[in-house]
Design a protein around this motif. Structure first.
Motif, short mmCIF file in Angstrom:
data_model
loop_
_atom_site.label_atom_id
_atom_site.label_comp_id
_atom_site.label_asym_id
_atom_site.label_seq_id
_atom_site.Cartn_x
_atom_site.Cartn_y
_atom_site.Cartn_z
N PRO A 1 31.27 31.18 40.29
CA PRO A 1 31.24 32.36 41.15
C PRO A 1 32.33 33.37 40.82
O PRO A 1 32.33 34.48 41.37
CB PRO A 1 31.45 31.77 42.56
N HIS A 2 33.26 33.00 39.93
CA HIS A 2 34.40 33.86 39.63
C HIS A 2 34.26 34.64 38.33
O HIS A 2 35.16 35.41 37.98
CB HIS A 2 35.69 33.03 39.60
N LEU A 3 33.16 34.45 37.61
CA LEU A 3 33.03 35.09 36.30
C LEU A 3 33.05 36.61 36.41
O LEU A 3 33.75 37.29 35.64
CB LEU A 3 31.74 34.63 35.62
N ALA A 4 32.29 37.19 37.34
CA ALA A 4 32.24 38.64 37.47
C ALA A 4 33.61 39.22 37.82
O ALA A 4 33.99 40.28 37.33
CB ALA A 4 31.21 39.04 38.52
N ALA A 5 34.36 38.50 38.67
CA ALA A 5 35.69 38.98 39.04
C ALA A 5 36.64 38.96 37.86
O ALA A 5 37.46 39.88 37.68
CB ALA A 5 36.25 38.13 40.18
N VAL A 6 36.56 37.92 37.03
CA VAL A 6 37.40 37.87 35.83
C VAL A 6 37.02 39.00 34.87
O VAL A 6 37.89 39.67 34.29
CB VAL A 6 37.27 36.50 35.13
N ALA A 7 35.72 39.23 34.70
CA ALA A 7 35.27 40.31 33.83
C ALA A 7 35.79 41.66 34.31
O ALA A 7 36.22 42.51 33.52
CB ALA A 7 33.75 40.32 33.75
N ASP A 8 35.75 41.87 35.62
CA ASP A 8 36.26 43.12 36.19
C ASP A 8 37.76 43.27 35.94
O ASP A 8 38.25 44.35 35.61
CB ASP A 8 35.96 43.16 37.69
N ALA A 9 38.49 42.16 36.06
CA ALA A 9 39.94 42.21 35.83
C ALA A 9 40.25 42.48 34.35
O ALA A 9 41.21 43.19 34.03
CB ALA A 9 40.58 40.89 36.27
N VAL A 10 39.43 41.92 33.45
CA VAL A 10 39.59 42.20 32.03
C VAL A 10 39.40 43.69 31.76
O VAL A 10 40.19 44.33 31.06
CB VAL A 10 38.59 41.38 31.19
N TRP A 11 38.36 44.23 32.37
CA TRP A 11 38.02 45.64 32.12
C TRP A 11 39.07 46.59 32.70
O TRP A 11 39.43 47.59 32.08
CB TRP A 11 36.64 45.93 32.72
N ARG A 12 39.57 46.27 33.91
CA ARG A 12 40.51 47.17 34.58
C ARG A 12 41.97 46.80 34.33
O ARG A 12 42.87 47.47 34.84
CB ARG A 12 40.23 47.18 36.09
N GLU A 13 42.20 45.72 33.56
CA GLU A 13 43.55 45.26 33.23
C GLU A 13 44.35 44.99 34.51
O GLU A 13 45.40 45.57 34.75
CB GLU A 13 44.26 46.25 32.32
N ARG A 14 43.79 44.07 35.33
CA ARG A 14 44.46 43.67 36.57
C ARG A 14 44.85 42.20 36.49
O ARG A 14 44.13 41.37 35.92
CB ARG A 14 43.53 43.86 37.79
N ARG A 15 45.98 41.87 37.07
CA ARG A 15 46.42 40.48 37.10
C ARG A 15 45.60 39.68 38.10
O ARG A 15 45.10 40.22 39.09
CB ARG A 15 47.90 40.39 37.47
N LEU A 16 45.50 38.37 37.83
CA LEU A 16 44.76 37.45 38.69
C LEU A 16 45.67 36.32 39.13
O LEU A 16 46.48 35.82 38.35
CB LEU A 16 43.57 36.85 37.94
N ARG A 17 45.52 35.90 40.37
CA ARG A 17 46.14 34.65 40.83
C ARG A 17 45.01 33.64 40.98
O ARG A 17 44.05 33.89 41.71
CB ARG A 17 46.87 34.82 42.15
N VAL A 18 45.12 32.51 40.26
CA VAL A 18 44.03 31.54 40.26
C VAL A 18 44.55 30.15 40.61
O VAL A 18 45.71 29.83 40.37
CB VAL A 18 43.31 31.49 38.88
N ARG A 19 43.66 29.38 41.19
CA ARG A 19 43.84 27.94 41.33
C ARG A 19 42.98 27.33 40.27
O ARG A 19 41.75 27.52 40.25
CB ARG A 19 43.40 27.49 42.73
#
Length: 328
Positions: A139-157
């Motif tokens: 369920p997190h693939l689209a969010a990771v792709a968006d972060a890659v595109w917009r160059e945003r940091r992610l906090r992940v478990r």
């Protein structure tokens, strides 16, 4: 074919600016006379194209004029490279965009090119997952792709080999390998990125923090070097085995290319029953035990002794488990 050539001529001028008739003829693999006729056809169609004579002359489009596909949005243009992979595009959340893009491309192309595109679509299909798995679902693939595109940091478990960990990641890119999605990401303060399998992300939050992706980072080149390093570290020991004719065939189906190639290259002459002795690389005793069990009685391990004992113990356990009950 002529409609395709006219479009190619137009795009050549749009990409390269001024070009001579001889240059166009060479690129289009036609005669100069054919180029003259094609230019006249473009003139008749209302294309603002003009030519200048002389040594520095040639054909060019009126400055500022460019052809475009009517209705093509910026988002659709950015996703154009995914048009041939509708499955992965949908996983990334771009399925509707790619579907709309394909319809617009088909409507905008001349009839001859539209027919050719349809024929290609009906004759070539890319199915990226393997035979025995449908690929990763996350369920997190689209969010990771968006972060890659917009160059945003992610906090992940994240579920790692050592257990669940919390990480802040700077995602540089996404890679689809064998139906599995991986993020290539750096951790703040680290000097080199690492890979993170997307379906092992248990929870994700997009932070309101940007990061500077290194301008020199080349994702395809980095991934290729990563695969080379991974394969070099994968096989750290060897096993000597005997394979039946059926076992040799099965090994090609279930083992990696490296293992199957080594088995064939190291194989000695077959014995009277067709069995061969060979040496194959193994990652560990545990991995080799699981892989060789898939060959059943078509393989015999000669060395190392620990691996032979592991398989022998498994064989005894299986025989005990499936031993027929004595009649009462």
């Amino acid at each position: 074919m002529r409609a395709s050539r006219l479009l190619s001529l137009l795009l050549l001028l749009q990409s390269h600016g001024r070009m001579t008739a001889a240059q166009l003829a060479q690129r289009l693999e036609v005669s100069v006379r054919t180029v003259y006729r094609d230019v006249e056809s473009l003139h008749a169609a209302g294309i603002p194209l003009y030519g200048e004579a002389g040594h520095a002359g040639g054909y060019q489009l009126v400055e500022g004029w460019r052809t475009r596909l009517t209705g093509l949005t910026a988002e659709e243009a950015e996703r154009l490279f995914l048009a041939g992979l509708p499955g992965p595009a949908a996983e990334l959340g771009y399925g509707a965009v790619v579907a709309a893009l394909q319809l617009k491309l088909q409507a905008a192309l001349p009839p001859a090119l539209a027919d050719r595109a349809l024929r290609l679509q009906q004759r070539f299909h890319l199915d990226t997952p393997g035979w025995y798995a449908d690929g990763d679902a996350s369920p997190h693939l689209a969010a990771v792709a968006d972060a890659v595109w917009r160059e945003r940091r992610l906090r992940v478990r994240y579920r790692s080999w050592s257990g669940e960990v919390d990480r802040v990641l700077e995602p540089y890119g996404l890679v689809l390998k064998g139906g599995r999605w991986y993020a290539v990401a750096n951790r703040p303060g680290r000097d080199a990125p690492a890979t993170y399998r997307i379906n092992q992300i248990l929870a994700l939050t997009t932070l309101d923090e940007g990061f500077d992706r290194p301008a020199e980072f080349d994702l395809p080149a980095w991934w290729q070097a990563h695969v080379v390093r991974f394969r070099a570290q994968l096989h750290r020991d060897d096993a000597t085995i005997r394979l039946s004719p059926r076992g040799r065939q099965r090994l090609r189906e279930v083992a990696s290319d490296v293992v199957a190639g080594a088995a064939e290259g190291n194989a000695g002459p077959p014995d009277a029953a067709g069995w061969v002795t060979t040496v194959v690389p193994i990652e560990s005793l545990t991995h080799a035990h699981g892989d060789l069990l898939r060959l059943g009685a078509e393989v015999e391990v000669l060395a190392p002794a620990e691996l032979r004992a592991m398989l022998a113990d498994t064989a005894v356990a299986l025989a005990t488990l499936y031993r027929p009950e004595p009649p009462s």
